[in-house]
Design an enzyme around this catalytic site. Sequence first.
Site, PDB file in Angstrom:
ATOM      1  N   HIS A   1      15.614  31.903  31.975  1.00  0.00           N
ATOM      2  CA  HIS A   1      15.992  31.241  30.732  1.00  0.00           C
ATOM      3  C   HIS A   1      17.365  30.633  30.945  1.00  0.00           C
ATOM      4  O   HIS A   1      18.265  31.293  31.457  1.00  0.00           O
ATOM      5  CB  HIS A   1      16.037  32.248  29.581  1.00  0.00           C
ATOM      6  CG  HIS A   1      16.067  31.586  28.239  1.00  0.00           C
ATOM      7  ND1 HIS A   1      17.173  30.922  27.777  1.00  0.00           N
ATOM      8  CD2 HIS A   1      15.116  31.441  27.283  1.00  0.00           C
ATOM      9  CE1 HIS A   1      16.895  30.423  26.572  1.00  0.00           C
ATOM     10  NE2 HIS A   1      15.662  30.728  26.257  1.00  0.00           N
TER      11      HIS A   1
ATOM     12  N   ARG B   1      19.952  25.564  20.861  1.00  0.00           N
ATOM     13  CA  ARG B   1      19.959  24.170  21.305  1.00  0.00           C
ATOM     14  C   ARG B   1      19.068  23.296  20.430  1.00  0.00           C
ATOM     15  O   ARG B   1      19.404  22.163  20.126  1.00  0.00           O
ATOM     16  CB  ARG B   1      19.522  24.084  22.777  1.00  0.00           C
ATOM     17  CG  ARG B   1      20.637  24.469  23.740  1.00  0.00           C
ATOM     18  CD  ARG B   1      20.161  24.531  25.186  1.00  0.00           C
ATOM     19  NE  ARG B   1      19.287  25.682  25.405  1.00  0.00           N
ATOM     20  CZ  ARG B   1      18.128  25.631  26.032  1.00  0.00           C
ATOM     21  NH1 ARG B   1      17.690  24.497  26.546  1.00  0.00           N
ATOM     22  NH2 ARG B   1      17.396  26.713  26.179  1.00  0.00           N
TER      23      ARG B   1
END
Lengths: 551, 238
Positions: free
Chosen positions: A322, A342
Amino acid sequence: MAYPKEFEKSIRKVEETREERLKKLPERMKEKEKDELLKKWHPDYKPEAKRKLKVGVSKGSIVPNEVADIIEAYPLIKPDEIDLSQVDYEADVLIIGGGGAGTAAALYAYYEGIKPENIIIATKLRHGDSNTIMAQGGIQAADKPNDSPLIHYLDVIGGGHFANKPDLVARLVMDAPLIIKWHEELGVMYDKKPDGEMITIHGGGTSRKRMHSAKDYTGMEIMRVIRDEARNVGIKVLEFSPAIELLTDGNGRVAGALLYNLETEQYYVVRAKATIMATGGFGRLHIQGFPTTNHYGATADGLVMAYRVGAKLRDMDSVQYHPTGVAYPEQIVGLLVTEKVRSLGGQPVNVDGEQFVHPLEPRDVEAAAIIRECYGRNKGVVTPTGMRGVWLDSPMIDMIHGEGTIERRLGAMFRMFSRFGIDMRQEPILVFPTLHYQNGGIEIDADARVLGKNGTIEALFAAGEVEGGVHGKNRLMGNSLLDTQVFGRIAGINAARYAKKARKPRSLSLEHVNKYVQELKKARIKEERKAPLLLPDYRGKEVLSRAIDIL
Amino acid sequence: MARKSKKGEKQEMEMVRIYIMGKEYKVPAGLTIMKAMEYAGYRYIRGAGCRAGFCGACATVYRKEGDYKLHADLACQTTVEDGMWLVQLPFTPANKAIYDMDKIEADDKTLVNFYPEIARCVSCNTCTKACPQELDVMDYIQASLRGDIAKAAELSFDCIQCGLCAMRCPAEIAHYHVAQLARRLYGKYIAPKARHLEERVKEIEEGKFDEEMKKMMKMSVTQLRKLYNARDIEPEED
Ligand SMILES: Cc1cc2nc3c(=O)[nH]c(=O)nc-3n(C[C@H](O)[C@H](O)[C@H](O)COP(=O)(O)OP(=O)(O)OC[C@H]3O[C@@H](n4cnc5c(N)ncnc54)[C@H](O)[C@@H]3O)c2cc1C
Ligand code: SF4
Ligand code: SF4
Ligand code: FES
């Protein structure tokens, strides 16, 4: 501010560039650019970190060293010392693993007509202690008018570098809306607008906003609802009783499993008409020494057990890191910073406050870009323990979506950082890639039946992170929670249908384990490693060096 | 590269004293309680699940020297402090009501009918003080008692079902089970249904996408790649 003094200068730069960065995002990378970046900087592209398997059905295929280590390992038990004549539990459907996939499978086996007392979930920790409960960001489903399962299909298969099995992807995307509907009916509290419309956002690699969420506790909300339902209908759950081997009937049909009570250290024999493997992923193998986001029990036991009984593995050469694991503070290094940070507008920026990658590239690309920024361009922030990281500019989220957004939609993240004195509404957070997801796994067909050398392995099914093929070489966020529910459902239904027609296995055998041991010996593999691992060992080195086993 | 550098890591590690079930250990400062217990030589079977604040397996109570208060927290999310006396409570015995979601109704008596003990709440607020998620636990119990399901669901949403509230409650309430029912009632009966979802499920069942899906499944990688690279991407702005 809980950040060390050395960070201050860099944080100031991030603040100074924020206004400008709000106006413009970096371009998304072209295919060729992505390929070059991945080759040079993604940990998966390091040949020395992998090797060919020396034994078993998938002999010759390339897997990370840590996976090869547990595949090329000896069993925990000596089959001859196990008494299979006394059966402790009988089941129509035995489910190994009580996470999202296992629990969905149990419920659908029940809906399909199996009595709850004839369904057993055997699980390693408590029911629900799993990767599922940790999923934050969301679950994908193409249920909006501007979207369709076809577009979802393209996103999944492109994100997976076109290595996915088409029939599995088709099931995943076509069943997705049905799963969300099932959840809605069970009472899962998805984020909705006042008129009932699902609030959906983008995830890395999506072309439509189809990420459904329940704040940033999506997996927890799904897990606790389906677990509550499993308790309501009375499904039997054996906690702290991991499976340590599958059993067969001696003729290639899987016939249950051998469980191990972690507390009393005794074994249990479970005879089952059908068995579902739902043990989840492998984060706690710490591939290439990376920290991980995964729960304590993510030790790839299912791969080991299924492989010994003849299941094929696929796409195990690719590992998902990740892009944003915590890099500071030390207490929580490696834990997940959800992609939603994000999705909601938080940008990755370097030590000088500069953008260097679009925030929503597919995960492997995003991760490689961060590693390059830290180690290739030397533009990372160095922490007191010598780790490097880049900033994720979280305060932008409230600037874009209004004050209170972080607390409302990223409550878990906000809480985690607050506990260690960092206010992510005011200050950016420091991140670096972390080991996250097992892209590949046991090969299944679209009916969730496990495949061996000569077609399906009778009476064995698999669902969730333990299986491979759905996501090809790279899974997109929101498709694995979906995978657990879609294939958990299919496995539950098909195992139930099989069990309804099948007889009880007449005899029980561990002969496949003996055979596997012979193969290991023939390949000259030393008897120094045992698997399944069951639990990682994090005891202090000094203690271990003086520990003796006398009781 | 993800590992911290070995150099200088070990020098002058600051140590603190903790008492695990009354026994003294010296552990490095700055570890979580969970990692400190491991450092001291404990290998978890119970008491560790997600290791990240999501599962509630690591409920821990502790007192600090010179502090009368009994603190409650998560071992995986709390840093050790010098002079901490601690024990983990990895299991809470608590009865869960059994219900059929399709047969029950979301009215103002549902919660109190399934969990009559909530009427025994003496508003002492101990549960709220014990909650490691800092939820307004007493308020959601009070809302449940009033029959305000929506409020109870909202206030309890971040509950990780660790059981610490239930261990401390003088009225012997199993708060997190009450809250679970409240949320399911809200999600099923009170939150408005997503109509677009129903539409899409219908379309799929009618086979609307079947033909094209079959075509897609047969496409070569080259064809798929072309389509993939030409996708139009829905703009980010709401
Ligand atoms: C921090 C984090 C965040 C994530 N966020 C997202 C997200 O936003 N969206 C998304 O789609 N996906 C996300 N994922 C991925 C997703 O959560 C998992 O891939 C998925 O939930 C796996 O479900 P599962 O049921 O296959 O395995 P798990 O949920 O891990 O369940 C497996 C269970 O099997 C048990 N088990 C293991 N070995 C044995 C054994 N030998 N015998 C018996 N039981 C055993 C385990 O203890 C566990 O309870 C995230 C993952 C993590 C770790
Ligand atoms: S409400 Fe109770 S069970 Fe839920 S998190 Fe708080 S203390 Fe734990
Ligand atoms: S601890 Fe129990 S009695 Fe006290 S406020 Fe909470 S629910 Fe009420
Ligand atoms: S181990 Fe899951 S909350 Fe601490």
